[in-house]
Design a protein around this motif. Structure first.
Motif, PDB file in Angstrom:
ATOM      1  N   ALA A   1       0.835  -1.209   0.000  1.00 35.14           N
ATOM      2  CA  ALA A   1       0.000   0.000   0.000  1.00 35.14           C
ATOM      3  C   ALA A   1       0.870   1.259   0.000  1.00 35.14           C
ATOM      4  CB  ALA A   1      -0.909  -0.018   1.227  1.00 35.14           C
ATOM      5  N   GLY A   2       2.016   1.190  -0.663  1.00 36.06           N
ATOM      6  CA  GLY A   2       2.963   2.310  -0.646  1.00 36.06           C
ATOM      7  C   GLY A   2       2.754   3.267  -1.805  1.00 36.06           C
ATOM      8  N   ARG A   3       3.835   3.886  -2.221  1.00 35.44           N
ATOM      9  CA  ARG A   3       3.751   4.972  -3.203  1.00 35.44           C
ATOM     10  C   ARG A   3       3.169   4.520  -4.530  1.00 35.44           C
ATOM     11  NH1 ARG A   3       9.180   8.598  -2.157  1.00 35.44           N
ATOM     12  NH2 ARG A   3       8.664   9.075   0.001  1.00 35.44           N
ATOM     13  N   LEU A   4       3.704   3.432  -5.063  1.00 40.40           N
ATOM     14  CA  LEU A   4       3.203   2.992  -6.365  1.00 40.40           C
ATOM     15  C   LEU A   4       1.755   2.517  -6.257  1.00 40.40           C
ATOM     16  CD1 LEU A   4       4.469   1.376  -9.360  1.00 40.40           C
ATOM     17  CD2 LEU A   4       2.941  -0.074  -8.042  1.00 40.40           C
TER      18      LEU A   4
ATOM     19  N   SER B   1      -1.662  -5.239   3.133  1.00 35.77           N
ATOM     20  CA  SER B   1      -0.258  -4.849   3.223  1.00 35.77           C
ATOM     21  C   SER B   1       0.363  -5.551   4.414  1.00 35.77           C
ATOM     22  CB  SER B   1      -0.141  -3.325   3.354  1.00 35.77           C
ATOM     23  OG  SER B   1       1.183  -2.909   3.112  1.00 35.77           O
ATOM     24  N   ARG B   2       1.653  -5.280   4.624  1.00 33.09           N
ATOM     25  CA  ARG B   2       2.317  -5.869   5.800  1.00 33.09           C
ATOM     26  C   ARG B   2       1.593  -5.407   7.070  1.00 33.09           C
ATOM     27  NH1 ARG B   2       8.378  -4.224   5.819  1.00 33.09           N
ATOM     28  NH2 ARG B   2       7.334  -2.209   5.705  1.00 33.09           N
ATOM     29  N   ARG B   3       1.301  -4.102   7.131  1.00 35.62           N
ATOM     30  CA  ARG B   3       0.583  -3.538   8.273  1.00 35.62           C
ATOM     31  C   ARG B   3      -0.833  -3.166   7.832  1.00 35.62           C
ATOM     32  NH1 ARG B   3       3.063   1.422   9.636  1.00 35.62           N
ATOM     33  NH2 ARG B   3       3.793   1.461   7.507  1.00 35.62           N
TER      34      ARG B   3
ATOM     35  N   SER C   1      -1.515   0.525   7.070  1.00 36.59           N
ATOM     36  CA  SER C   1      -1.155   1.064   5.743  1.00 36.59           C
ATOM     37  C   SER C   1      -2.266   0.781   4.741  1.00 36.59           C
ATOM     38  CB  SER C   1       0.136   0.421   5.225  1.00 36.59           C
ATOM     39  OG  SER C   1       1.177   0.661   6.104  1.00 36.59           O
TER      40      SER C   1
ATOM     41  N   THR D   1       4.799  -4.518  -3.375  1.00 35.30           N
ATOM     42  CA  THR D   1       5.708  -4.474  -2.226  1.00 35.30           C
ATOM     43  C   THR D   1       7.104  -4.109  -2.731  1.00 35.30           C
ATOM     44  OG1 THR D   1       6.389  -6.761  -2.532  1.00 35.30           O
ATOM     45  CG2 THR D   1       4.428  -6.385  -1.176  1.00 35.30           C
TER      46      THR D   1
ATOM     47  N   ASP E   1      10.814  -4.807  -3.937  1.00 35.72           N
ATOM     48  CA  ASP E   1      11.203  -5.923  -4.798  1.00 35.72           C
ATOM     49  C   ASP E   1      11.528  -7.191  -3.998  1.00 35.72           C
ATOM     50  OD1 ASP E   1      10.951  -3.947  -6.653  1.00 35.72           O
ATOM     51  OD2 ASP E   1      12.984  -4.091  -7.451  1.00 35.72           O
TER      52      ASP E   1
ATOM     53  N   CYS F   1       5.040  -5.254  -9.725  1.00 32.29           N
ATOM     54  CA  CYS F   1       5.235  -3.932 -10.320  1.00 32.29           C
ATOM     55  C   CYS F   1       6.695  -3.519 -10.334  1.00 32.29           C
ATOM     56  CB  CYS F   1       4.402  -2.897  -9.559  1.00 32.29           C
ATOM     57  SG  CYS F   1       2.645  -3.239  -9.648  1.00 32.29           S
TER      58      CYS F   1
ATOM     59  N   GLN G   1       8.017   5.347 -14.351  1.00 33.16           N
ATOM     60  CA  GLN G   1       7.819   6.671 -13.765  1.00 33.16           C
ATOM     61  C   GLN G   1       8.285   6.605 -12.319  1.00 33.16           C
ATOM     62  OE1 GLN G   1       7.976   9.780 -13.648  1.00 33.16           O
ATOM     63  NE2 GLN G   1       6.231  10.262 -14.956  1.00 33.16           N
TER      64      GLN G   1
ATOM     65  N   PHE H   1       7.416   7.598  -8.590  1.00 33.75           N
ATOM     66  CA  PHE H   1       6.285   8.031  -7.777  1.00 33.75           C
ATOM     67  C   PHE H   1       6.800   8.474  -6.416  1.00 33.75           C
ATOM     68  CE2 PHE H   1       4.591   4.656 -10.589  1.00 33.75           C
ATOM     69  CZ  PHE H   1       3.771   5.458 -11.355  1.00 33.75           C
TER      70      PHE H   1
HETATM   71  N1  LIG Z   1       7.890   4.289  -6.326  1.00 26.96           N
HETATM   72  C1  LIG Z   1       8.229   4.245  -7.596  1.00 26.96           C
HETATM   73  O1  LIG Z   1       8.647   5.270  -8.163  1.00 26.96           O
HETATM   74  C2  LIG Z   1       8.078   2.981  -8.397  1.00 26.96           C
HETATM   75  C3  LIG Z   1       8.004   3.088  -9.784  1.00 26.96           C
HETATM   76  C4  LIG Z   1       7.853   1.941 -10.544  1.00 26.96           C
HETATM   77  C5  LIG Z   1       7.809   0.707  -9.909  1.00 26.96           C
HETATM   78  N2  LIG Z   1       7.914   0.633  -8.535  1.00 26.96           N
HETATM   79  C6  LIG Z   1       7.868  -0.688  -7.927  1.00 26.96           C
HETATM   80  O2  LIG Z   1       6.694  -0.774  -7.141  1.00 26.96           O
HETATM   81  C7  LIG Z   1       6.944  -1.627  -6.010  1.00 26.96           C
HETATM   82  C8  LIG Z   1       6.598  -0.874  -4.753  1.00 26.96           C
HETATM   83  O3  LIG Z   1       7.427   0.255  -4.646  1.00 26.96           O
HETATM   84  P1  LIG Z   1       6.983   1.518  -3.746  1.00 26.96           P
HETATM   85  O4  LIG Z   1       7.881   2.627  -4.120  1.00 26.96           O
HETATM   86  O5  LIG Z   1       5.541   1.706  -3.801  1.00 26.96           O
HETATM   87  O6  LIG Z   1       7.405   1.001  -2.289  1.00 26.96           O
HETATM   88  P2  LIG Z   1       6.931   1.574  -0.894  1.00 26.96           P
HETATM   89  O7  LIG Z   1       6.415   2.961  -1.016  1.00 26.96           O
HETATM   90  O8  LIG Z   1       8.057   1.301   0.056  1.00 26.96           O
HETATM   91  O9  LIG Z   1       5.691   0.641  -0.476  1.00 26.96           O
HETATM   92  C9  LIG Z   1       5.843  -0.732  -0.292  1.00 26.96           C
HETATM   93  C10 LIG Z   1       4.584  -1.263   0.372  1.00 26.96           C
HETATM   94  O10 LIG Z   1       4.709  -2.673   0.467  1.00 26.96           O
HETATM   95  C11 LIG Z   1       4.383  -3.064   1.790  1.00 26.96           C
HETATM   96  N3  LIG Z   1       5.112  -4.274   2.165  1.00 26.96           N
HETATM   97  C12 LIG Z   1       6.427  -4.410   2.464  1.00 26.96           C
HETATM   98  N4  LIG Z   1       6.715  -5.687   2.728  1.00 26.96           N
HETATM   99  C13 LIG Z   1       5.555  -6.362   2.622  1.00 26.96           C
HETATM  100  C14 LIG Z   1       5.198  -7.714   2.806  1.00 26.96           C
HETATM  101  N5  LIG Z   1       6.114  -8.641   3.128  1.00 26.96           N
HETATM  102  N6  LIG Z   1       3.903  -8.061   2.625  1.00 26.96           N
HETATM  103  C15 LIG Z   1       2.963  -7.152   2.284  1.00 26.96           C
HETATM  104  N7  LIG Z   1       3.247  -5.839   2.111  1.00 26.96           N
HETATM  105  C16 LIG Z   1       4.531  -5.464   2.271  1.00 26.96           C
HETATM  106  C17 LIG Z   1       4.783  -1.895   2.644  1.00 26.96           C
HETATM  107  O11 LIG Z   1       4.196  -2.168   3.862  1.00 26.96           O
HETATM  108  P3  LIG Z   1       3.601  -1.381   5.080  1.00 26.96           P
HETATM  109  O12 LIG Z   1       3.282   0.024   4.620  1.00 26.96           O
HETATM  110  O13 LIG Z   1       2.376  -2.158   5.401  1.00 26.96           O
HETATM  111  O14 LIG Z   1       4.647  -1.420   6.117  1.00 26.96           O
HETATM  112  C18 LIG Z   1       4.352  -0.719   1.781  1.00 26.96           C
HETATM  113  O15 LIG Z   1       2.990  -0.429   1.934  1.00 26.96           O
HETATM  114  C19 LIG Z   1       8.396  -2.064  -6.112  1.00 26.96           C
HETATM  115  O16 LIG Z   1       8.471  -3.311  -6.761  1.00 26.96           O
HETATM  116  C20 LIG Z   1       9.029  -0.991  -6.984  1.00 26.96           C
HETATM  117  O17 LIG Z   1      10.152  -1.477  -7.699  1.00 26.96           O
HETATM  118  C21 LIG Z   1       8.038   1.737  -7.769  1.00 26.96           C
END
Ligand SMILES: NC(=O)c1ccc[n+]([C@@H]2O[C@H](COP(=O)([O-])OP(=O)(O)OC[C@H]3O[C@@H](n4cnc5c(N)ncnc54)[C@H](OP(=O)(O)O)[C@@H]3O)[C@@H](O)[C@H]2O)c1
Length: 301
Positions: free
Chosen positions: A19-22, A42-44, A47, A77, A79, A100, A126, A128
């Motif tokens: 439930a993070g940025r993407l 999500s993990r929490r 979130s 989540t 990677d 993703c 992109q 995020f």
């Molecule tokens: N941000 C970018 O710019 C972007 C762009 C393209 C692709 N991506 C890809 O998108 C994916 C997510 O990136 P993000 O930037 O969104 O990361 P992020 O903001 O750190 O969010 C990750 C989310 O995953 C949750 N999580 C972590 N471990 C978990 C688990 N074991 N089980 C369930 N949920 C879990 C986190 O948990 P809690 O909040 O619950 O602690 C958080 O809500 C990655 O694969 C990244 O490569 C990101």
């Protein structure tokens, strides 16, 4: 049995794990495109609740319920958590599951494939940030790399991509890491190069803000030039003009600040010589002169 291909878009039940940025940006964009997200886990749980609160008809739950209730699940989540998450929940035959990540192999979802799910990759090219609305605005026009061996899932992902106003890119197997590294050059490395430039401004006492005020308009003009004329023909600067004297002055100045900075400058200029040659902007003699200047002892003009 629920199958990805049997649902019109309006009835496709979409879910997110992570439930993070993407996830927030993509879910909001999907909702705006008329494709509401039904579940997020999500993990929490907190979130998931925050993300569900941003959406109109989404319930926060645990990851297993997302999988149970949804036809297409986005694993968003970090990677490193993709494979553990894929292995921790029970999947069902026919449902779709995509991660993703840009660089991670689709094989990270093998536990889902073993249960008969259709697996794939869905990576928007992109960056995020923390502001989900800004992230949503940045999405139209982006390329989304789609990898799915199953034709029904691939077709569905391309449809979603079009609905988001994005451009679908079919990636061949084995190309993900190279594709993702290419994004680093257009994003992360730009910051690294700006940091080098800011250090030069700071060497005479200017601030980062003063440096950015001067350099960002230049960067915008450079991007416009690349978009208009292409990477080779659009390249500005002394290398493209064959101005070996200016390159020599730069090297001396940079060597005095930091030899490693001068070394990086040399490497970049040598790549620039290749580009300028490709654009027909340097003849053999100009290219050789530049290469000689770039191979001189660091302190030499
Ligand atoms: N941000 C970018 O710019 C972007 C762009 C393209 C692709 N991506 C890809 O998108 C994916 C997510 O990136 P993000 O930037 O969104 O990361 P992020 O903001 O750190 O969010 C990750 C989310 O995953 C949750 N999580 C972590 N471990 C978990 C688990 N074991 N089980 C369930 N949920 C879990 C986190 O948990 P809690 O909040 O619950 O602690 C958080 O809500 C990655 O694969 C990244 O490569 C990101």
């Amino acid at each position: 049995m629920t199958r990805v291909s049997e649902h019109p878009s309006a009835e496709l039940r979409l879910g997110f794990i992570g439930a993070g940025r993407l996830a927030q940006a993509l879910a909001l964009a999907l909702q705006q495109a008329g494709l509401p997200v039904a579940r997020v886990g999500s993990r929490r749980l907190e979130s998931a609740r925050v993300m569900a609160g941003m959406l109109s008809a989404c319930q926060a739950c645990d990851p297993q319920e997302v999988t149970d209730q949804c036809d297409l699940v986005f694993i968003a989540t970090p990677d490193a958590a993709i494979a553990p998450v894929a292995g921790a929940v029970a999947w069902r035959a026919g449902q779709g599951v995509v991660h993703c990540s840009g660089a991670t192999s689709v094989a990270a979802l093998q536990p889902a494939a073993d249960a008969g799910a259709r697996i794939g990759g869905f990576h928007p090219m992109q960056a995020f940030g923390a502001d989900p609305q800004a992230a949503v605005r940045s999405l139209p026009g982006c390329t989304v790399a789609i990898e799915a061996a199953d034709p029904a899932l691939a077709a569905r992902l391309h449809q979603l991509t079009s609905r988001l106003g994005c451009v679908g890119l079919t990636l061949p197997p084995g190309a993900r890491a190279r594709y993702h590294a290419s994004g680093g050059y257009a994003s992360q490395h730009v910051h690294v190069l700006l940091a080098e430039a800011v250090r030069l401004w700071q060497s005479w006492g200017a601030t980062e803000q003063q440096a950015l005020d001067a350099l960002l308009p230049l960067l915008r003009g450079t991007l416009a030039s690349a978009a208009r004329s292409g990477v080779a023909a659009g390249m500005p600067g002394p290398v493209s003009r064959g101005d070996a004297g200016t390159v020599g002055l730069h090297r001396q100045a940079l060597q005095a600040v930091d030899p490693a900075m001068r070394d990086l400058y040399d490497q970049l200029c040598l790549r620039g010589v290749v580009l300028a040659r490709r654009a027909g902007r340097l003849d053999d003699g100009q290219a050789q002169t530049l290469e000689q200047v770039l191979s001189r002892p660091p302190d030499a003009p």
